[in-house]
Write a protein that holds these residues in place. Structure first.
Motif, PDB file in Angstrom:
ATOM      1  N   SER A 263      23.751 -33.296  55.596  1.00  0.00           N
ATOM      2  CA  SER A 263      23.914 -32.339  56.684  1.00  0.00           C
ATOM      3  C   SER A 263      24.484 -33.065  57.888  1.00  0.00           C
ATOM      4  CB  SER A 263      22.574 -31.728  57.092  1.00  0.00           C
ATOM      5  OG  SER A 263      22.185 -30.706  56.206  1.00  0.00           O
ATOM      6  N   GLU A 273      18.777 -26.483  61.221  1.00  0.00           N
ATOM      7  CA  GLU A 273      19.518 -26.895  60.032  1.00  0.00           C
ATOM      8  C   GLU A 273      18.569 -27.106  58.846  1.00  0.00           C
ATOM      9  OE1 GLU A 273      22.470 -27.005  58.990  1.00  0.00           O
ATOM     10  OE2 GLU A 273      22.438 -28.414  57.317  1.00  0.00           O
ATOM     11  N   LEU A 274      17.464 -27.767  59.119  1.00  0.00           N
ATOM     12  CA  LEU A 274      16.569 -28.121  58.012  1.00  0.00           C
ATOM     13  C   LEU A 274      15.740 -26.961  57.486  1.00  0.00           C
ATOM     14  CD1 LEU A 274      15.269 -31.639  59.077  1.00  0.00           C
ATOM     15  CD2 LEU A 274      16.791 -31.077  57.180  1.00  0.00           C
ATOM     16  N   THR A 276      16.162 -23.449  57.788  1.00  0.00           N
ATOM     17  CA  THR A 276      16.682 -22.107  57.493  1.00  0.00           C
ATOM     18  C   THR A 276      17.728 -22.214  56.381  1.00  0.00           C
ATOM     19  OG1 THR A 276      18.498 -22.234  59.102  1.00  0.00           O
ATOM     20  CG2 THR A 276      16.393 -21.370  59.903  1.00  0.00           C
ATOM     21  N   HIS A 277      17.966 -21.089  55.716  1.00  0.00           N
ATOM     22  CA  HIS A 277      18.980 -21.074  54.662  1.00  0.00           C
ATOM     23  C   HIS A 277      20.374 -21.255  55.253  1.00  0.00           C
ATOM     24  CE1 HIS A 277      16.226 -20.051  51.587  1.00  0.00           C
ATOM     25  NE2 HIS A 277      16.128 -18.742  51.816  1.00  0.00           N
ATOM     26  N   ALA A 280      22.437 -24.871  60.727  1.00  0.00           N
ATOM     27  CA  ALA A 280      23.235 -24.944  61.958  1.00  0.00           C
ATOM     28  C   ALA A 280      23.907 -26.299  61.905  1.00  0.00           C
ATOM     29  CB  ALA A 280      22.351 -24.821  63.184  1.00  0.00           C
ATOM     30  N   THR A 282      26.989 -28.549  59.307  1.00  0.00           N
ATOM     31  CA  THR A 282      27.738 -28.518  58.049  1.00  0.00           C
ATOM     32  C   THR A 282      26.874 -29.116  56.944  1.00  0.00           C
ATOM     33  OG1 THR A 282      29.791 -28.858  59.283  1.00  0.00           O
ATOM     34  CG2 THR A 282      29.876 -29.226  56.906  1.00  0.00           C
ATOM     35  N   LEU A 283      26.671 -28.327  55.898  1.00  0.00           N
ATOM     36  CA  LEU A 283      25.931 -28.809  54.734  1.00  0.00           C
ATOM     37  C   LEU A 283      26.934 -29.173  53.651  1.00  0.00           C
ATOM     38  CD1 LEU A 283      23.056 -29.022  53.269  1.00  0.00           C
ATOM     39  CD2 LEU A 283      23.667 -26.839  52.259  1.00  0.00           C
TER      40      LEU A 283
HETATM   41  N1  ARG Z   1      17.858 -25.898  55.216  1.00  0.00           N
HETATM   42  C1  ARG Z   1      18.645 -26.280  54.117  1.00  0.00           C
HETATM   43  C2  ARG Z   1      18.829 -27.768  54.070  1.00  0.00           C
HETATM   44  O1  ARG Z   1      18.740 -28.439  55.041  1.00  0.00           O
HETATM   45  C3  ARG Z   1      19.965 -25.549  54.103  1.00  0.00           C
HETATM   46  C4  ARG Z   1      20.856 -25.863  55.261  1.00  0.00           C
HETATM   47  C5  ARG Z   1      22.092 -25.047  55.268  1.00  0.00           C
HETATM   48  N2  ARG Z   1      22.965 -25.549  56.268  1.00  0.00           N
HETATM   49  C6  ARG Z   1      24.243 -25.172  56.478  1.00  0.00           C
HETATM   50  N3  ARG Z   1      24.915 -25.725  57.455  1.00  0.00           N
HETATM   51  N4  ARG Z   1      24.793 -24.286  55.678  1.00  0.00           N
HETATM   52  O2  ARG Z   1      19.025 -28.306  53.022  1.00  0.00           O
END
Ligand code: ARG
Length: 442
Positions: A263, A273-274, A276-277, A280, A282-283
């Motif tokens: 991330s 970011e951590l 929520t689906h 916030a 880039t994953l």
């Molecule tokens: N919360 C999840 C993770 O950290 C999904 C994060 C999704 N983030 C994104 N930028 N699409 O693994």
């Protein structure tokens, strides 16, 4: 601290849903505690967002999560060098580190490290400074780069004992030779080496921009390398810095377990970011390979039976597999998604079971599995209970449906109307494999 955890989960619920937050917290807590995450903090973030950074990290600490923090101090060092009138040279992105530069760099790195440790302690986090002893290094090219080190070995003992003591390790980008010559290690190189030996579940880069930007300067939310990498590398708006970053991240992810992810986010957005689906930032994920087998390997039976039983919340009869004529099995690398295909009427494939665990659904694995499935079996039929929440997804993928007695039969890719009807009829009378009385929600 169960009550604190509960309160925190409530709080997290305000970002997304508390169910979501709980799911991620469980996911992050499942991995071995020192393997939750490596968080690389750029020097600019230490300079501009120390308070948010300490708040976000303290929050994780309170949840019982112990990220390994690794930081650089590039802008601070630039400043110190400018103040002293020492010219800085870079070669291939690496800072040429003369004795003079090192003499200025060391105190700057110590000071930045201590600043973060102190900020964490002010937030009630037990933190430990790990300035030496993590990276054993050798000189890359003394005559050209001076005291720039290449990592020979990563010693995780300090990091692990820190985490075991309930503290947060704050690692600096310095290495030493076995006899104690201190070397400057580029922060990205240090992060890569640390990640390689620790194999964390999450790799997090905290930057000022808070993500990778698209052509319009907006943050790209998610990148799946298997699907997006080649396309991105071909875009002219992807500048050289981003190209390099993507390349490095790809190399990194290739060496990590398939469910690990990177991330890129900001100190302010880390929690969102951590937990929520949608996140916030880039994953970036590797994307999973989906394997096709034309037989059901018997050694996989227990694993698959568990996946099916857990996903559907019911139990299979002991003879469930014996009575099935298997045509093919598609299985995601991580074992979190599978499709079982049986011999259907007139050689058409019957999709008997299709499962994707909830967390893998969030990553889009269902779509990938479906694609692989229909590429292999363009003609396909299956069924589901009318109340199955997945049905709207199935309706979008079917050409014909037949509803009867609480069931829906779906067909796809079968051109002949007669065969379509026959297939649907056949779907409705198939054996489910579940222990009777437990098939209500199928
Ligand atoms: N919360 C999840 C993770 O950290 C999904 C994060 C999704 N983030 C994104 N930028 N699409 O693994």
């Amino acid at each position: 601290m169960p009550d604190v955890r509960e309160i925190v989960i409530e709080l997290l619920g305000q970002l997304g849903s508390s169910r979501e937050a709980r799911q991620y917290l469980n996911q992050f807590s499942r991995v071995e505690e020192s393997r939750f995450a490596v968080v690389k903090v750029g020097g600019a973030v230490l300079r501009d967002s120390l308070e948010s950074l300490a708040t976000s990290l303290a929050f994780l600490h309170r949840l019982g999560l112990h990220p390994i923090v690794l930081h650089g101090a590039g802008p601070q060092l630039d400043e110190a060098l400018a103040r002293e009138g020492v010219e800085t040279l870079k070669e291939g992105g690496l800072r040429v580190t003369t004795e003079e530069v090192m003499a200025l760099a060391r105190p700057v790195i110590y000071r930045e490290n201590l600043k973060l440790v102190e900020a964490l302690e002010e937030h009630g986090v037990k933190a430990r400074s790990l300035i030496h002893g993590v990276f054993q290094s050798s000189l890359t090219d003394r005559s050209r780069l001076g005291l720039v080190g290449e990592v020979e070995r990563v010693d995780l003992a300090g990091v692990e004992s820190t985490v075991a003591a309930g503290a947060m390790p704050v690692v600096a980008c310095l290495g030493e030779s076995p006899s104690g010559q201190v070397m400057n290690i580029n922060a990205d190189v240090a992060a890569r080496e640390l990640v390689r030996s620790l194999r964390p579940y999450k790799v997090i880069f905290l930057t000022s921009t808070g993500g990778l930007l698209d052509a319009n300067g907006r943050i790209i939310s998610a990148i799946t390398l298997a699907e997006d990498y080649d396309r991105l590398m071909g875009e002219d708006w992807v500048h050289s810095g981003m190209r390099l970053k993507l390349q490095q991240i790809r190399e990194l992810l290739e060496e990590l377990p398939p469910d690990s992810s990177v991330s890129i986010t900001s100190a302010e957005n880390l929690t969102r970011e951590l937990f929520t689906h949608t996140g916030a930032g880039t994953l970036i994920r590797r994307g999973e390979r989906i394997q096709h087998m034309d037989q059901f390997p018997s050694e996989l039976e227990p694993k698959l039976a568990t996946l099916f039983q857990e996903s559907f919340g019911r139990r299979l009869r002991p003879d469930w597999l014996e009575v099935r004529e298997v045509k093919g099995l598609l299985l995601a690398e991580s074992g979190r998604a599978a499709a079982l295909v049986l011999e259907g009427i007139r050689g058409v494939a019957y999709l008997d079971k299709f499962v994707v665990t909830p967390e893998a659904q969030g990553e889009g694995l269902a779509g990938a599995l479906w694609q692989a499935l229909v590429a292999r079996y363009p003609q396909l039929y299956w069924r589901a209970r009318v109340a199955n929440p997945v049905n709207s997804w199935y309706f979008r993928r079917a050409d014909s449906t037949l509803k009867r007695d609480g069931w829906v039969a779906f067909t796809r890719g079968i051109r002949e109307p007669d065969l379509e009807r026959e297939a649907a009829e056949d779907a409705l009378v198939r054996d489910s494999g579940w222990i009777p009385g437990e098939e209500e929600g199928e």
